[in-house]
Design a protein around this motif. Structure first.
Motif, PDB file in Angstrom:
ATOM      1  N   SER B  79       0.843  -1.206   0.000  1.00  0.00           N
ATOM      2  CA  SER B  79       0.000   0.000   0.000  1.00  0.00           C
ATOM      3  C   SER B  79       0.873   1.250   0.000  1.00  0.00           C
ATOM      4  O   SER B  79       0.616   2.197  -0.748  1.00  0.00           O
ATOM      5  N   ASN B  83       1.180   1.824  -3.864  1.00  0.00           N
ATOM      6  CA  ASN B  83      -0.205   2.277  -4.023  1.00  0.00           C
ATOM      7  C   ASN B  83      -1.110   1.114  -4.429  1.00  0.00           C
ATOM      8  O   ASN B  83      -2.117   1.295  -5.103  1.00  0.00           O
ATOM      9  N   CYS B  94      -2.981   4.013   1.642  1.00  0.00           N
ATOM     10  CA  CYS B  94      -2.316   4.384   0.387  1.00  0.00           C
ATOM     11  C   CYS B  94      -2.274   5.894   0.198  1.00  0.00           C
ATOM     12  O   CYS B  94      -1.309   6.434  -0.329  1.00  0.00           O
ATOM     13  N   TYR B  98       1.512   6.450   0.123  1.00  0.00           N
ATOM     14  CA  TYR B  98       2.151   6.521  -1.198  1.00  0.00           C
ATOM     15  C   TYR B  98       2.656   7.935  -1.486  1.00  0.00           C
ATOM     16  O   TYR B  98       3.698   8.119  -2.120  1.00  0.00           O
TER      17      TYR B  98
END
Lengths: 238, 513
Positions: B79, B83, B94, B98
């Motif tokens: 995650s 992502n 995420c 991310y």
């Protein structure tokens, strides 16, 4: 998505060309969704229509299964005196399945009104935080939260890859007991590596043989008995 | 015995070198599997289940708990770095995880996720210790009450877990039938065996679960040719004092949110993590930083997810009722070992029941210790082409299915379940109800028949106590609300989107507000 590596350029088994996007976010490559408003003839509209058809087919199959199960359950006996018989509980379940599958057949089971339940709650909470499923930067998986039609179906090349993997299962099913674990797993893994993952054949065979030998030894160490009619595991010291 | 001495009994049964080794192996394998793209805890745990049967019951429980923990953190890694969440509940992680990776702060994001998960896990475990004191109350329940409560758990999962009540019911009913195959537990007569000797002992639960969750996920990924690559820089995993101060509130609130969400059968994990994310953004003095790498946006949802993962065990341990697909898989694993999680387990096998709780605590520590030093190892796994990983996994699963009964029959069962799982995914039929009924089916039928026998075939016995009436009323309410909500959405879609909706669509930028 990043391109696959480790093999020849020409894809086998009809693999789809993978877009080279480096390490760009996966979700950013998806088009902006338009929930519930697919124009006629568009890819999404075709997908919706196709899914409705498959829904109906599946519902019909489950309905037929439910009728069969109801008949079979009734034959087992619903009551034995004033006590429940072996068929009572399954008969009630079959009736539930019958009603649910009939509902599925008639209504399409909620299409296009999906998104209820905790996923809808999640969407509401996400939107409260200013995050909208389907927007750039939000992972693909979130798209399914509020729009059941967003995900593209698997393409033909993908279906061919799945069909190959399913068909290749015949190798362990037919060979495991007559040829033993080492040979069978070598053939099975080498086939998957060479034909699916596009690894060079000799690398695939060598890798598969090493993998089979190591897992065979490991299984033996854990006391798991594997078929070994040719004594290959014994040769490996297991 | 008091809680402390009970817990010590649990620790004494698992703190041996051999069992700790299995815990470390379980954590490592769980993380490795959780890193596979798209694999959530349910798929990862299902895939590794056969491993847990080659060791003894105690080691098996410890290993399964460790696999569960490891797979949850494995999902966190993908995650944050890619992502690519393993399941919907990780989407919230995420968003800022991310974003931190893109800013070169992946190490920090992974660190705060590990710390938050650890704290959330510890606090939820303390809550679990308190909750287990109520397990004795469950011993007073009769078969009619146990039937009603099992049905309530199922009703909540059907009502909350999927998008359609009808499809949830189809999934649940099919799971019940698969669980009913074999010899009738009362009369011993064969049911639904189609004359096959292999089916007389029933369909192997592990093979079905491996197929439904693990194999279906692999087939889906092979079909879509899911590929991931992480070539970025993880950066330093060291956190500054300011990072910890910034995250402390998010971790505390995430723990509370996750713990209470986890008590509700139906496991609204996605709602839980987004609730934590929404709360953090609402309380933040700098909400504009959310979506651009706010550390609280990782700390809150990750802590909530882990606390939920632990408090999910409470309905299982106190009532013997799994509240999610993953819990159903774990329950199945225990029953195959001859153990029945629930209030009786505390009375009959306290060393196992408390050993499970102790193993969760130990796994929490092992994961915390292993997570960060080994992140680069798991990242290197992501550099292997996914189709090679899937080929190896298919080989491993074939071996696992065979070893369940030294028979190729279970390979067939696993593949049939896998193809069914793939079809279910595409038809949007939820898998969680099927997982629950596969495990709960025999228990449901047993309580149903016992209750009916006690009342001499009179069905009114099922609604003879306030608990049963309350449970059935709640089931009806959940299903009615869900069906009504679906119908409302259908009519809204057919009549066109309302003004606020249009505004929402125009605003689907995902940009922080």
């Amino acid at each position: 998505m990043a391109p696959e590596r480790g093999g020849a350029d020409a894809p086998r088994l009809g693999s789809a060309p993978a877009a080279d996007a480096g390490s760009a976010p996966v979700s950013a490559q998806c088009p902006e969704p338009a929930p519930g408003t697919a124009p006629p003839g568009s890819r999404t509209a075709k997908s919706v229509s196709s899914r409705h058809l498959w829904d109906r087919v599946a519902a019909l199959l489950v309905l037929a299964l439910a009728v069969h199960l109801l008949v079979v359950s009734a034959r087992y006996g619903l009551f034995q005196g004033d006590r429940p018989g072996p068929g009572l509980f399954p008969a009630i379940m079959a009736t539930l399945l019958l009603l649910a599958s009939a509902g599925w057949l008639i209504t399409g089971a909620g299409h296009p009104a999906a998104g209820a339940g905790h996923e809808a709650i999640a969407v509401k909470l996400a939107e409260a935080a200013g995050v909208h499923p389907g927007a750039p930067g939000v992972p693909d998986v979130a798209r399914g939260l509020d729009d059941p039609y967003e995900e593209e179906p698997i393409d033909r090349a993908g279906v061919r890859r799945i069909a190959f993997v399913v068909a290749w299962t015949v190798v362990p099913l037919l060979l495991l007991e007559p040829l033993g674990y080492v040979l069978t797993m070598t053939v099975y893994l080498a086939g998957l590596l060479a034909l699916l993952a596009r690894v060079r054949p000799w690398v695939a065979v060598a890798g598969a043989l090493a993998g089979s030998a190591v897992t065979g030894r490991g299984a033996d160490a854990l006391g798991i008995v594997l078929p070994d009619p040719l004594g290959l595991l014994q040769l490996l010291g297991a | 015995m008091d809680v402390f001495s009970d817990l010590m009994l649990g620790f004494s049964s698992i703190l041996t070198l051999e069992i700790l080794t299995y815990a470390v192996i379980g954590c490592a394998l769980g993380m490795m599997t959780g890193v596979l793209p798209g694999f959530g805890p349910a798929a990862a745990t299902a895939l590794l289940l056969p491993l847990a049967f080659v060791v003894g019951p105690t080691a098996s429980i410890v290993m399964i708990a460790a696999i569960y923990y490891g797979s949850m953190y494995g999902g966190t890694i993908t995650s944050i770095l890619l992502n690519v969440p393993g399941e919907v509940s990780s989407v919230a992680t995420c968003l800022d995880g991310y974003a931190m990776t893109r800013r070169g702060q992946a190490g920090k994001a992974l660190s705060i996720a590990a710390i938050g998960s650890f704290i959330g896990g510890v606090v939820a475990l303390l809550g679990m210790l308190f909750a287990t004191q109520f397990s004795e109350l469950a011993l007073a329940l009769g078969p009619a009450e146990l039937f009603a409560l099992s049905l309530l758990a199922l009703g909540l999962v059907v009502g909350l877990a999927g998008k359609s009540v009808i499809k949830g019911l189809v999934s649940a009913s099919l799971g019940l039938f698969v669980g009913a195959v074999g010899l009738d537990p009362v009369t011993g007569s064969p049911r639904f065996t189609m004359g096959l000797l292999e089916l007389r002992d029933g369909i192997e639960f592990v093979a079905v679960i491996m197929g439904l969750f693990g194999l279906a996920e692999i087939l889906e990924s092979i079909g879509r040719r899911t590929t991931v690559d992480f070539s970025g820089n993880i950066g330093s995993v060291r956190l500054r004092w300011q990072d910890l101060r910034d995250s402390s509130g998010a971790i505390a609130r995430g723990t509370g949110i996750g713990f209470f969400f986890g008590l509700v059968p139906g496991s609204p994990a996605a709602a839980c993590s987004f609730a934590s994310y929404a709360v953090e953004k609402k309380l933040s003095k700098t909400p504009e930083r959310f979506g651009r790498g706010a550390i609280q946006g990782v700390a809150g949802p990750e802590t909530a997810n882990n606390a939920l993962g632990i408090s999910n065990f409470i309905p299982l341990l106190t009532l013997g009722i799994p509240s999610s697909a993953t819990m159903a898989i774990l329950l199945g694993a225990f029953t195959i070992n001859g153990l029945q999680p629930g209030p009786l387990l505390f009375a009959q096998r306290p060393e196992i029941a408390w050993g499970l709780i102790a193993s969760l605590a130990v796994s929490n520590v092992i994961l915390f210790v292993m997570a960060l030093p080994l992140v680069r190892v798991w990242v290197s796994l992501l550099r292997v082409p996914t189709l090679i990983l899937y080929a190896a996994t298919l080989g491993f699963m074939t071996l696992g299915a065979y070893t369940l009964a030294s028979s190729t029959f279970n390979i067939v069962v696993m593949w049939l379940a896998g193809l069914t799982g793939l079809a279910f995914r595409h038809l949007e039929v939820p898998l969680a109800p099927a997982a629950l009924t596969l495990v709960l089916g025999p228990l449901l039928e047993d309580n149903f028949r016992r209750a009916l026998s006690i009342h001499h075939g009179d069905f009114s016995g099922f609604v003879s106590s306030p608990i049963t009436i309350g449970a059935y009323a709640l089931i009806a309410l959940v299903l009615l609300v869900k069906t009504g909500s679906s119908a409302w959405r259908t009519s809204r879609r057919f009549t066109g989107a309302s003004e606020p909706d249009t505004a929402k669509k125009a605003d689907r930028t995902g940009a922080p507000q």
